[in-house]
Design an enzyme around this catalytic site. Structure first.
Site, PDB file in Angstrom:
ATOM      1  N   TRP A 363      -4.613  -3.382  10.477  1.00  0.00           N
ATOM      2  CA  TRP A 363      -4.220  -3.367  11.894  1.00  0.00           C
ATOM      3  C   TRP A 363      -4.755  -2.152  12.644  1.00  0.00           C
ATOM      4  O   TRP A 363      -4.429  -1.947  13.802  1.00  0.00           O
ATOM      5  CB  TRP A 363      -2.687  -3.406  11.999  1.00  0.00           C
ATOM      6  CG  TRP A 363      -2.002  -2.097  11.673  1.00  0.00           C
ATOM      7  CD1 TRP A 363      -2.364  -1.207  10.704  1.00  0.00           C
ATOM      8  CD2 TRP A 363      -0.855  -1.541  12.319  1.00  0.00           C
ATOM      9  NE1 TRP A 363      -1.501  -0.144  10.692  1.00  0.00           N
ATOM     10  CE2 TRP A 363      -0.560  -0.317  11.666  1.00  0.00           C
ATOM     11  CE3 TRP A 363      -0.044  -1.965  13.372  1.00  0.00           C
ATOM     12  CZ2 TRP A 363       0.511   0.493  12.049  1.00  0.00           C
ATOM     13  CZ3 TRP A 363       1.023  -1.158  13.744  1.00  0.00           C
ATOM     14  CH2 TRP A 363       1.296   0.055  13.090  1.00  0.00           C
ATOM     15  N   GLU A 502       5.895   1.138   5.751  1.00  0.00           N
ATOM     16  CA  GLU A 502       5.718   0.437   4.473  1.00  0.00           C
ATOM     17  C   GLU A 502       6.675   0.904   3.387  1.00  0.00           C
ATOM     18  O   GLU A 502       6.677   0.348   2.284  1.00  0.00           O
ATOM     19  CB  GLU A 502       4.267   0.595   3.995  1.00  0.00           C
ATOM     20  CG  GLU A 502       3.286  -0.112   4.910  1.00  0.00           C
ATOM     21  CD  GLU A 502       1.850   0.022   4.432  1.00  0.00           C
ATOM     22  OE1 GLU A 502       1.448   1.160   4.131  1.00  0.00           O
ATOM     23  OE2 GLU A 502       1.154  -1.004   4.375  1.00  0.00           O
ATOM     24  N   GLN A 624       5.905   6.007   8.394  1.00  0.00           N
ATOM     25  CA  GLN A 624       5.231   6.185   9.681  1.00  0.00           C
ATOM     26  C   GLN A 624       6.074   5.488  10.735  1.00  0.00           C
ATOM     27  O   GLN A 624       6.965   4.720  10.414  1.00  0.00           O
ATOM     28  CB  GLN A 624       3.835   5.589   9.622  1.00  0.00           C
ATOM     29  CG  GLN A 624       3.810   4.062   9.478  1.00  0.00           C
ATOM     30  CD  GLN A 624       2.467   3.577   8.998  1.00  0.00           C
ATOM     31  OE1 GLN A 624       2.275   3.348   7.818  1.00  0.00           O
ATOM     32  NE2 GLN A 624       1.540   3.421   9.917  1.00  0.00           N
TER      33      GLN A 624
END
Lengths: 806, 806
Positions: A363, A502, A624
């Site tokens: 992405w 993640e 993140q």
């Protein structure tokens, strides 16, 4: 010709690197793969490790090869070069003394330079100056030049010039147990079968074929020697050929203090190139036509001139920022340029500079396109066409998972099927652990966002009509099918997906992967549902009807989208913080100090926790930004509008509260994290933002993750630091066809100037003191462009200029 | 669903064709290669011979393969199909009686249908109805369906469904001594290795590789049988595999009067396709995902709906003209469609419908683009990019011939090098004669003209800036270098070239090829020199500077072009006729009656004269228009202006005088000749023009050249007959951004209506009585469009309509 240079002298050599430097003066591995220490240099001083990534543009040609299930493939090595003095063994670490060494990367002209002086056992001293580039003007051409000066001797010199097909992927340590060989030899060729130096018979060539995709790759090299004054030197030529390796030995006499110039011109072709006969024939034909190194370099440098003219960002007040931004621009353009726009290539997360992630497309485009949209939109369009060509595969993936529309994969390669690994090696534990990251369906929000913003920036209606709209509608349809209506809440929900963070793959202890109602995903879906309706209204009637028939779009679906745009569920903590996902609030707080103390670097806390037998899913922590992505992607007013439409509260403190909640719980395990945080902090904490920005700027050159840079640059971060100037600090935003700007951090950016192209109109922007000046360039054919600063909207015609107070 | 059908029944069978029809019911050769007689039919009545050309769209996929030095390559045959009744030998000519036969080509939906009824030796009667198409919706898909009804028997039926890689080029008789085999076998594959009919195991596949270009070609086929109600029938499957051939035998029981449906879905991939893993893997994956024939046909037909909506030209007053125009539109779109735009394919002179000229690209685009420019400009742009990608080769060709700039080849293939044959077989004499046609440098005027008119029609500035301008300037530079200044005349001259008339290759008895001062070429050069200066002025300053630097354009050159635009030499006869070339006037007059009497058809008078030992170079005769091309390409006022700028007289009678001089001296050896003459006659002799137009319209379907149609359609003529409506009879012309119209031959075209797209605005035009109505379609996003009729200019906004008096 200006040059901006990264350079270092007299580094402490790692033995192996130096050996390569000497025995193979041009070897690509030296500058593309190594991670070596920088020390003091004339021009710059960068600590840490760094890879001269962009120099690997030989791989760019292979970007035409959609690297399939195999990895990003390294081309046969065309840089091999040895030097033998007076018939002795080739110059190497073990047989000469290195008197001086200087290594420069000129990012302005994309040329690598090295100068070294050696003394051999017979006390002969020789100076070698090398230059090399892969042409930005002629995409098939690479060139090397060596100027060799015998300082205190005369005699016989031999040059070995080779093409080597025995290359493997070995750039990422943790992949080294995997198969690294991706080329099969086909054959080597030559037009100089004997030692006679017949003109036109000085070409060697090598052909290989990729193992899985069976793409032919051909390289042809022509090596010539020139004396002082540029006249060609008669050389003896000797040949050595194997199936996957070929070299020529050129022998000639040199005289003390009289430099000779050796030039190796190389042509690269693959069977996926267009306008060819077949790769080998065209490589051999082309290389025979190439002129001298100087001629080719002239054209190459001119092509870069034009790119810099479009892309340079000038920050005269801060030399360090200036240098880093230019290094980033150089790398971005080395990976994606007008030459790659027409290839069927997406933009790999790690550029073409290393093998991490195997060249797969994630992405990251979300961070890369904004810079390109406003400068070289042709590249963005090309990369969006990469997605469009894989729409069929995305449709099949949706269908096979029981959904409708198009579900693009988290990791894309070759034909666009899901390439995400099912297991992942944890270097901390040495164990292979399940990898559920394919549940990051938000890639489909990123693609939607990218298409829409490409269209906003360029006004490229043709793309929207022919390709963009179809993807936007099919993606929306996918979201409508993965969402379900919860009548109790009177809201739409999405279960079983992962957000950008993640570290959270599932609920602690759950069997199934994925989480419920990831806030980022759900808000994006609300926005997409609304925007899809806008797209339908934009389409001319005939096209709307034809497209609707083609994809069998029903009125019921359109109603559903409308409803979803009002009723997506967004979870909140009790105190009004947007929950990363439903149930996040109930997770445990982590003892951050403990882990910081124990491990120092805790960016990959997931690996640490798993290696300890613990589970990151249990804790309030993030790799993140996840919720904060919303503040990164949308201007505050826009986000407020989206939340209002959904019937949720969104107050003036929502941004600050969420940043202050999530930032301390983030490990920045992805360097993209710095970019996002710098952006979201800009509004209310400029100093913190600027500090975060410095980290982002330095992340590759400083290798802040400790080793990942040598596996490839971070394209998203590099482009993100440029977008931060444009969209973060200048707050550029398109509303109703007007480009709005609202400069922040003006003291840091004093003197900032750059070009932007808005809907086909090139503009120059510059910031000085309290004034922002916008010039619409005098390009007779362009439309008016509307620019607004702090609410004052001006319409600029070609050649007009306006200075706004800021 | 509307259908427009060409059909015939109960034709007088040529034995071999019938044999193929029966033993291989779906064999492509039958409909794509044969030249057979038409007789009475329900729907149409066409005498002569005809090839169902467009049906060969299986080759379209291979248009992605730039056919290189090899010929246009035929794909492995996917149509093979045999039927065995009760275990007997396959149904064939020699073992059954043909009770009825009907063959239909529905050009509206691009589907071929056949219905036949047979009686075998055991008196069993069987009806077979076939349908097949290559999808316009999904470019990789081809599909066939057979409905088989046992009329008076029940028992066992076997179907043989094959893929055959043993195809050769054998469609052009005079090429048959040349190597016709262009595919090497790679392998055959199957997912059904045994007789068990496992779902998903019903795929056979074949892979081949082109011999010279080494492009992999894969086909996968899935054959299924459905009973009444559409339920799948359990079938036994048996397999036969060779390296270059594979078939499946499906066996099942059928019952009297109960039809079964057999569907063969086929996927085509080549290694030049984008977004693939590798061709075989993707072919097998795709074919497994395809739905039923009906579903695929539905999507195919919808895609054609959208094309017809853009491209149909309605002439309600003349059924015959209407039918022919639609047949032409169908063929054009079968050869170049939105699917081919992104391939690196030019538009072959003979379409993809036959093997004449081996798929090479000539100047026919000059006749083809105008129709596409105003409807599907993306296709034109794609074809112009074919040229752009070969600009390097054109530069090299110019350099190797001692010229500057870019010299595109008369015949282009593969990488764009000159592919024109050096010798040519004269079928009249059986001798190989020298072929000098590569001297037709005017191809470079055609490419220039095409680029400029594409830009005029579309306003595609991006193409002009990035690609078009560079070609225009480099072509102009070529002309400036092939021209020389003759100080005696104070004029620029060009020697040693050929005009479009291929009968004149050199002066009679001359050693060297080419002629001096071909008027067509020289006037085009004057126009190009002037237009190149206009292009330079159009370019935004930065782009102009960058491009000038890139191609090293000097001010001297620009001055030279300016001078040439005023001083190109144009030869005239003493009586004011423009001379085809200098010295034409001194050639002998031919005894036309003698040759007409002796030979009947004298279109190829060159071959006749040469076979007689005579020399066409000696005579005032032409294969096709040369001087008259000027009147075809430019509106009269524009041509007058060009001549005035050159200082030559151009009176009101110049057109008529030249047409009346040259037309009787033209053999129409190229069918393009009819198109040009119909155009130039329109102004002053509408009846003669209309008659010539009928000949052009009928030239392929009537095979007026006696045999050439079966070697491929004439794309230029087919598109030319549509351009004649638009540019010839409606006199459409763009001047200063206004689309001017001035309808002629209104009585012939009463009720005419069609769509046009002018600079992104779709419009509908219709002609009724003395009124021409123009509607700018209500597409909210479009710009205003300016339309002028007889000097009255109207600005139309989206959704507006204006009726002009004509």
């Amino acid at each position: 010709m200006t040059s901006w240079t990264l350079a270092y002298d007299s580094f402490e050599p790692e033995e192996e690197r130096l050996r390569e430097a000497l025995t193979s003066l041009g070897n690509g591995y030296f500058c593309t793969r190594g991670s070596f220490s920088w020390t003091e240099a004339d021009d710059v001083h960068y600590p840490g490790t760094y890879t001269h990534g962009g120099f690997n543009r030989e791989t760019t040609i292979m970007a035409g090869v959609p690297v399939l299930n195999e990895d990003l493939v390294n081309l046969p090595n065309w840089l091999l070069f040895e030097m033998r003095i007076e018939g002795e063994e080739a110059v190497g670490t073990d047989n000469v003394e290195l008197l001086s060494y200087r290594h420069e990367l000129d990012v302005r002209n994309a040329v690598l330079k090295r100068t070294l002086r050696i003394r051999d056992r017979a006390e002969r001293e020789t100076t070698v100056e090398t230059r090399r580039f892969v042409s930005m003007a002629e995409k098939h051409l690479g060139a090397m030049k060596w100027k060799i000066t015998p300082e205190n001797w005369s005699g016989k010199l031999e040059i070995v010039s080779a093409l080597d097909g025995r290359v493997t992927n070995r750039g990422v340590a943790r992949y080294q147990d995997l198969e690294g060989r991706h080329l099969d030899a086909v054959a080597t060729h030559t037009s100089s079968p004997d030692v006679v130096d017949t003109p036109g018979r000085d070409v060697i060539a090598l052909e290989a074929r990729t193992r899985q995709s069976r793409i032919y790759v051909a390289e042809a090299a022509r090596t010539r020697v020139y004396g002082e004054g540029g006249q060609p030197v008669d050389v003896g030529r000797d040949l050595y050929r194997m199936e996957d390796y070929v070299h020529e030995v050129l022998s000639f006499e040199v005289e003390e203090k009289t430099p000779v110039r050796v030039e190796k011109m190389v042509a690269f072709y693959t069977s996926r190139d267009r306008a060819i006969n077949e790769p080998l024939a065209n490589a051999m034909k082309s290389v025979g036509r190439y002129g001298t190194f100087a001629e080719a370099f002239e054209r190459h440098a001119r092509a870069w001139d034009e790119l810099w003219d479009l892309c340079d960002v000038q920050v005269p007040g801060n030399e360090e920022v200036q240098r880093l931004l230019r290094i980033h621009i150089y790398h971005i353009l080395s990976v994606c340029s007008p030459h790659t726009a027409d290839l069927d290539a997406g933009i790999p997360a790690r550029g073409l500079n290393g093998e991490a992630y195997r060249g797969h497309i994630f992405w990251d485009e979300l961070y890369i396109y904004p810079f390109l949209n406003f400068r070289l939109p042709k590249i963005t369009r090309g990369a969006l066409m990469y997605r469009y060509r894989r729409l069929g595969e995305a449709r099949a993936a949706a269908k096979e998972s029981g959904y409708r529309g198009a579900m693009f994969p988290w990791q894309s390669g070759s034909d666009g099927q899901e390439e995400t690994q099912k297991v992942h090696l944890n270097p901390n534990s040495g164990k292979w652990e399940p990898d559920l990251s394919h549940n990051q369906r938000h890639i489909n929000a990123a693609i939607f966002y990218n298409i829409w913003h490409y269209y906003q920036a360029t006004g490229d209606l043709e793309f929207l009509l022919d390709n963009g709209a179809e993807m936007l509608l099919e993606i929306t349809r996918f979201w409508a099918s993965i969402a379900h209506f919860n009548p109790e809440r009177d809201r739409y929900e999405i279960h079983g997906v992962m957000g950008p963070d993640e570290f959270h793959e599932k609920y602690p202890g759950a069997e199934e992967g994925g989480l419920n109602n990831n806030a980022y995903t759900n808000v994006m879906v609300a926005w997409m549902s609304e925007t899809a309706l806008e797209v339908l209204n934009l389409l001319p009637e005939r096209r709307r009807e034809a497209l609707s028939a083609e994809i069998e779009l029903s009125d019921d679906e359109i109603e559903l989208w409308e409803d979803m745009s009002h009723k997506m569920f967004v979870p909140f903590h009790d105190d009004g913080i947007i929950s990363q996902f439903e149930g996040y609030e109930d997770l445990e707080e982590l003892d951050w100090d403990h882990y910081r103390e124990k491990y120092g670097k805790i960016q990959r806390l997931d690996r640490i926790l798993k290696a300890e037998g613990d589970d990151p899913d249990k804790y309030k922590l993030a790799k993140q930004p996840d919720v904060l992505m919303l503040f990164f992607l949308f201007p505050l007013e826009e986000l407020e509008r989206i939340f209002e439409r959904l019937g949720y509260e969104f107050g003036p403190e929502t941004l600050r509260k969420n940043v202050e909640y999530y930032e301390p719980r983030t490990t920045h395990g992805s360097t993209l994290s710095f970019v996002v945080h710098a952006h979201v902090l800009a509004d209310f904490d400029p100093e913190a933002s600027w500090e975060m920005y410095q980290t982002a700027l330095n992340s590759d050159i400083g290798d802040v993750q400790g080793g990942t840079t040598s596996e490839g640059i971070h394209m998203g971060v590099m482009a993100g630091t440029l977008d931060l100037i444009q969209r973060g600090y200048m707050s550029s935003e398109i509303r109703d066809g007007v480009l709005h700007l609202d400069p922040k951090l003006r003291d840091k950016l004093e003197g900032l100037s750059f070009s932007m192209r808005f809907r086909e109109t090139p503009m120059e922007l510059s910031l000085e003191g309290n004034e922002l000046t916008v010039v619409a360039q005098a390009d007779g054919l362009n439309e008016c462009v509307k620019v607004g600063v702090n609410g004052a909207v001006e319409e600029l015609k070609a050649g007009e200029k306006h200075t706004f107070d800021v």
